[in-house]
Design a protein around this motif. Structure first.
Motif, PDB file in Angstrom:
ATOM      1  N   UNK A   1     101.075  -1.461  -9.866  1.00 47.85           N
ATOM      2  CA  UNK A   1     100.062  -1.229  -8.921  1.00 47.85           C
ATOM      3  C   UNK A   1     100.684  -1.741  -7.695  1.00 47.85           C
ATOM      4  N   UNK A   2     101.604  -2.437  -7.605  1.00 47.90           N
ATOM      5  CA  UNK A   2     102.235  -3.058  -6.557  1.00 47.90           C
ATOM      6  C   UNK A   2     103.461  -2.331  -5.779  1.00 47.90           C
ATOM      7  N   UNK A   3     104.378  -1.964  -6.740  1.00 48.17           N
ATOM      8  CA  UNK A   3     105.629  -1.314  -6.271  1.00 48.17           C
ATOM      9  C   UNK A   3     106.590  -2.514  -5.832  1.00 48.17           C
ATOM     10  N   UNK A   4     107.277  -2.159  -4.693  1.00 48.36           N
ATOM     11  CA  UNK A   4     108.215  -3.324  -4.104  1.00 48.36           C
ATOM     12  C   UNK A   4     107.481  -4.644  -3.969  1.00 48.36           C
ATOM     13  N   UNK A   5     106.298  -4.354  -3.729  1.00 50.78           N
ATOM     14  CA  UNK A   5     105.579  -5.405  -3.094  1.00 50.78           C
ATOM     15  C   UNK A   5     105.386  -6.723  -4.197  1.00 50.78           C
ATOM     16  N   UNK A   6     105.594  -6.286  -5.528  1.00 50.66           N
ATOM     17  CA  UNK A   6     105.866  -7.414  -6.491  1.00 50.66           C
ATOM     18  C   UNK A   6     106.890  -8.351  -6.381  1.00 50.66           C
ATOM     19  N   UNK A   7     107.723  -8.052  -5.388  1.00 54.08           N
ATOM     20  CA  UNK A   7     108.699  -9.067  -5.349  1.00 54.08           C
ATOM     21  C   UNK A   7     108.014 -10.361  -4.695  1.00 54.08           C
ATOM     22  N   UNK A   8     107.710 -10.142  -3.418  1.00 47.24           N
ATOM     23  CA  UNK A   8     106.755 -11.284  -2.844  1.00 47.24           C
ATOM     24  C   UNK A   8     105.765 -11.786  -3.588  1.00 47.24           C
ATOM     25  N   UNK A   9     105.177 -11.035  -4.378  1.00 48.80           N
ATOM     26  CA  UNK A   9     103.828 -11.503  -4.945  1.00 48.80           C
ATOM     27  C   UNK A   9     104.307 -12.420  -6.277  1.00 48.80           C
ATOM     28  N   UNK A  10     105.188 -11.818  -6.969  1.00 45.30           N
ATOM     29  CA  UNK A  10     105.734 -12.797  -7.967  1.00 45.30           C
ATOM     30  C   UNK A  10     106.377 -14.143  -7.489  1.00 45.30           C
ATOM     31  N   UNK A  11     107.074 -13.963  -6.269  1.00 45.73           N
ATOM     32  CA  UNK A  11     107.822 -15.335  -5.620  1.00 45.73           C
ATOM     33  C   UNK A  11     106.618 -15.975  -5.613  1.00 45.73           C
ATOM     34  N   UNK A  12     105.519 -15.783  -4.865  1.00 51.88           N
ATOM     35  CA  UNK A  12     104.612 -16.838  -4.436  1.00 51.88           C
ATOM     36  C   UNK A  12     103.935 -17.169  -5.760  1.00 51.88           C
ATOM     37  N   UNK A  13     103.631 -16.323  -6.884  1.00 48.17           N
ATOM     38  CA  UNK A  13     103.072 -16.861  -8.075  1.00 48.17           C
ATOM     39  C   UNK A  13     103.929 -17.896  -8.616  1.00 48.17           C
ATOM     40  N   UNK A  14     105.313 -17.534  -8.530  1.00 42.23           N
ATOM     41  CA  UNK A  14     106.285 -18.502  -9.354  1.00 42.23           C
ATOM     42  C   UNK A  14     106.050 -19.999  -8.626  1.00 42.23           C
ATOM     43  N   UNK A  15     106.370 -19.772  -7.101  1.00 39.56           N
ATOM     44  CA  UNK A  15     106.181 -20.985  -6.468  1.00 39.56           C
ATOM     45  C   UNK A  15     105.258 -21.872  -6.765  1.00 39.56           C
ATOM     46  N   UNK A  16     104.004 -21.249  -6.791  1.00 35.19           N
ATOM     47  CA  UNK A  16     102.600 -22.121  -7.130  1.00 35.19           C
ATOM     48  C   UNK A  16     102.721 -22.618  -8.470  1.00 35.19           C
ATOM     49  N   UNK A  17     103.285 -21.891  -9.398  1.00 37.07           N
ATOM     50  CA  UNK A  17     103.345 -22.614 -10.471  1.00 37.07           C
ATOM     51  C   UNK A  17     104.268 -23.669 -10.745  1.00 37.07           C
ATOM     52  N   UNK A  18     105.477 -23.628  -9.902  1.00 32.28           N
ATOM     53  CA  UNK A  18     106.120 -24.751  -9.868  1.00 32.28           C
ATOM     54  C   UNK A  18     105.504 -25.886  -9.232  1.00 32.28           C
ATOM     55  N   UNK A  19     104.915 -25.632  -8.126  1.00 32.47           N
ATOM     56  CA  UNK A  19     104.204 -26.798  -7.302  1.00 32.47           C
ATOM     57  C   UNK A  19     103.059 -27.353  -8.052  1.00 32.47           C
ATOM     58  N   UNK A  20     102.039 -26.250  -8.934  1.00 28.63           N
ATOM     59  CA  UNK A  20     100.911 -27.002  -9.283  1.00 28.63           C
ATOM     60  C   UNK A  20     101.136 -27.511 -10.835  1.00 28.63           C
TER      61      UNK A  20
END
Lengths: 248, 205
Positions: B72-91
């Motif tokens: 669905x996102x192509x190269x945009x997966x990189x920033x999308x996964x980065x923010x997802x994982x950062x939020x998982x780490x923080x929350x």
């Protein structure tokens, strides 16, 4: 389920978020590269002191240590037996080695120390504040916006998910290991994506109507006080001290 | 699928962070200001999907869906996964700051690989068999590739991690099958209900 822990009357809360982020970043890096027990235990000790002075509730700390430590328990079951060295004890056909036990202990202390420092920061800072602080520290605007949007929408979509799940339960759905269950979950995810993308469109239109120009404004301006500088310098010297124990 | 803090060797952590930084820069270049709300909401949707536990025998696994995200996102997966994982780490303290780079790369690189390998299968009016095979393969292979990368990052840290790495690969075999099936059914559903989601990337890049 998805909640922030925000302490109101802790001294951690008053520190400039940028200072906190710099400290947790440098600390994590130095710790990730450290292996000596002297370094690791000093760091663990200082982290516990910070959390104690910061009045972070013990219950929260333990709850947040669970994910790391489940993995560590798994490592304890495997690693001591897979490192080569002098045997210490036997368990069935497997031999645990001294080097293995030491290595696993190092990893355990290290992981816990890093997570404790992370808890000290997030326990006292709201996610939105972290986003703005990251921006001030030079993280690209687009990435920070993505971070803030994602965080905002996690709650909305999670509620949507619970609503869909309730609708499924009302219709007598019970998850089992069968094709029907997997198919239903696939439709659930699909519906979640459809609803989310519709919402994304509406939100963006609404934002454009209100004059969104690609800029997020924060209501709380950060200002570095003398106290912040003091904390920054003392913590950086502590981190350097850890580095000295490790590598000198 | 996360590797938590304090396990990997500094060399691997630096390499992961560098590769992720490169991927995120490319991803952000391809993201216009107007795309940010939709990428953010997609990334949130996948964050929530990763909280969904699917039963498998007596145990359960949580969804990863990086194959679908890649389609669905192509190269945009990189920033999308980065923010997802950062939020998982923080929350939730799943993972942390130093392992963020490695973890992001391990999940985002397979996503993009699947986007290039199978993205064409789901665009336009391809025949149904090709569509199903392509989407199944991207769900299956994205998880396999991620599991291999996780195992490899552990193995490169030290040979003593070899048994752990093997265990991780083994444990993910059922997950690969489930992810493949789910991705295929989900993609079919999206094609029927909202086909423009599958086409989105073709117009954008």
């Amino acid at each position: 389920m998805i909640e922030e822990l925000s302490l109101q009357d802790s001294f951690l809360e008053q520190i400039d978020p940028r200072v906190k982020l710099i400290i947790v970043f440098l600390f994590s890096i130095v710790m990730a590269a450290s292996y000596r027990f002297a370094t690791l235990i000093t760091a663990l000790f200082i982290c516990s002191i910070i959390l104690l002075i910061g009045k972070v509730p013990l219950k929260e700390i333990f709850k947040r240590l669970i994910p790391v430590n489940t993995l560590i328990i798994l490592l304890w079951l495997i690693l001591p037996f897979s490192v080569k060295g002098d045997p210490v004890f036997l368990m069935g056909p497997f031999t645990a080695t001294k080097a293995g036990v030491i290595y696993t202990a190092q990893i355990s202390i290290k992981s816990n120390a890093i997570i404790l420092m992370l808890i000290a920061v997030i326990a006292s800072t709201r996610i939105f504040t972290i986003g703005h602080a990251l921006h001030k520290l030079g993280v690209p605007t687009k990435l920070v916006q993505l971070f803030l949007f994602t965080f905002r929408y996690i709650h909305v979509i999670y509620r949507e998910y619970l609503r869909l799940l309730n609708a499924m339960k009302i219709r007598g759905f019970e998850p089992r290991t069968n094709l029907h269950t997997y198919k239903t979950f696939a439709y659930l995810v699909g519906m979640l994506l459809v609803k989310s993308s519709d919402r994304a469109k509406r939100v963006h239109d609404a934002m454009l109507c209100r004059g969104f120009n690609g800029q997020f404004y924060s209501l709380n301006n950060f200002s570095i006080t003398k106290k912040d500088l003091f904390i920054l310098f003392s913590m950086i010297s502590f981190i350097i001290f850890l580095g000295v124990i490790e590598w000198a | 699928m996360h590797i938590s803090e304090g396990i990997l060797s500094p060399g691997i952590l630096v390499a992961g962070a560098a590769l992720t930084a490169a991927g995120v820069i490319i991803g952000l270049k391809k993201t216009d200001a107007e795309d940010i709300p939709s990428v953010g909401i997609m990334s949130a949707a996948f964050f929530v999907a990763s909280l969904i536990h699917v039963p498998i025998g007596p145990s359960s696994v949580h969804l990863i869906l990086n194959g679908l995200l890649g389609l669905l996102l192509g190269w945009k997966s990189f920033p999308a996964i980065l923010t997802g994982l950062l939020l998982q780490a923080l929350l939730f303290q799943f993972g942390g700051i130093t392992s963020l780079g490695v973890n992001t790369f391990n999940m985002a690189f397979p996503a993009i690989a699947c986007f290039y390998l199978f993205g064409w299968c789901i665009k336009g009016n391809r025949n149904r068999v090709l569509f199903i095979c392509g989407s199944f393969a991207s769900g299956f292979l994205a998880v396999s590739f991620s599991a291999i990368l996780v195992a490899l990052s552990l193995y490169l840290t030290g040979e003593e991690f070899l048994p752990t790495a093997k265990l991780i690969l083994l444990a993910h075999i059922p997950v690969m099958l489930i992810e493949g099936g789910l991705t295929a059914v989900c993609a079919l559903f999206l094609k029927r209900v909202k086909p423009e989601l599958l086409e989105g990337e073709a117009n954008a890049s």
